[in-house]
Write a protein that holds these residues in place. Sequence first.
Motif, PDB file in Angstrom:
ATOM      1  N   THR A  94       0.829  -1.211   0.000  1.00 16.11           N
ATOM      2  CA  THR A  94       0.000   0.000   0.000  1.00 16.11           C
ATOM      3  C   THR A  94       0.860   1.257   0.000  1.00 16.11           C
ATOM      4  O   THR A  94       0.538   2.238  -0.686  1.00 16.11           O
ATOM      5  N   LEU A 123      -5.225  -1.142  -6.308  1.00 14.97           N
ATOM      6  CA  LEU A 123      -4.906  -2.456  -5.758  1.00 14.97           C
ATOM      7  C   LEU A 123      -5.861  -3.521  -6.286  1.00 14.97           C
ATOM      8  O   LEU A 123      -5.437  -4.622  -6.662  1.00 14.97           O
ATOM      9  N   THR A 129      -5.426  -6.691  -3.684  1.00 16.27           N
ATOM     10  CA  THR A 129      -6.118  -6.299  -2.457  1.00 16.27           C
ATOM     11  C   THR A 129      -5.691  -7.169  -1.277  1.00 16.27           C
ATOM     12  O   THR A 129      -5.469  -6.673  -0.164  1.00 16.27           O
ATOM     13  N   ALA A 132      -2.183  -6.124   0.359  1.00 19.60           N
ATOM     14  CA  ALA A 132      -1.997  -4.698   0.638  1.00 19.60           C
ATOM     15  C   ALA A 132      -1.005  -4.425   1.756  1.00 19.60           C
ATOM     16  O   ALA A 132      -0.240  -3.449   1.700  1.00 19.60           O
ATOM     17  N   VAL A 147       2.667  -4.532  -8.453  1.00 16.61           N
ATOM     18  CA  VAL A 147       2.604  -3.386  -7.545  1.00 16.61           C
ATOM     19  C   VAL A 147       2.991  -2.108  -8.291  1.00 16.61           C
ATOM     20  O   VAL A 147       2.361  -1.053  -8.103  1.00 16.61           O
TER      21      VAL A 147
END
Length: 258
Positions: A94, A123, A129, A132, A147
């Motif tokens: 993230t 994401l 997801t 993350a 990513v």
Amino acid sequence: MTLRAERVSRSAGGRLILDGVDLALRPGRTTGVLGPNGSGKSTLLRLLAGILSPAHGVVTLDGRPIGELPRRAVARRVAVVEQQADTQVELTVTDVVRLGRVPHRRPWAPASAADERAVRTALAQAGLTGHAERAWHTLSGGERQRVQIARALAQEPRELLLDEPTNHLDIQHQLDLLALVAALPLTTVVALHDLNLAAMYCDDLLVLRQGRVVARGTPGDVLTEDLIAHVYRVRADVTASGPGGRPHIRFLGTLPPA
């Protein structure tokens, strides 16, 4: 309108890298840039991104020279995924994807609700997801490339430039990554070495040899046995046996230097 290169040339170390290259992108399509090592693929992508400036010619974004536009404005429109990325800083997935929101935020401003929505959406688009909160250094090469694509998507660009994104990936990850890229509703340019991957996933192709354009068009028009012999010095058998009748290349051996 979108990105366009008009007669762009660029030299480095006294050597001409690109020589009068034209490229007009077609909105919403995936354009593959092909050519041997040293043919100018990466340089062309950096010119399109505004990272480099042409010695001659011009790159325009919506009809305006990209060098005259504010860098933040360009970064909101054009996202770049380099061949490889690494960091010594301890970052989560993230955290990396949030870097894509930098062009949309004032310096030192905290992330807004819109920023966080864009990160979550990116994401999800990249199928990350569930990853993350994973640490960057624990990811495989294919996951790191996903990513980087998610980071680029968090910029909410209209144009996406990828420089040999399948390098160092196994076959499954190559296919997964290019299927993801081809499905995005963006105007995309991707530099590739693998001709069969280009035939499978690109709508249009531009072929460079020694910095000059030698062919452009659809994969079926461009990827011929004669072109492969001329550009790559390789004998090949090309048949329309790929998905949807796209060309499939079977390599038969090398040719002597021209």
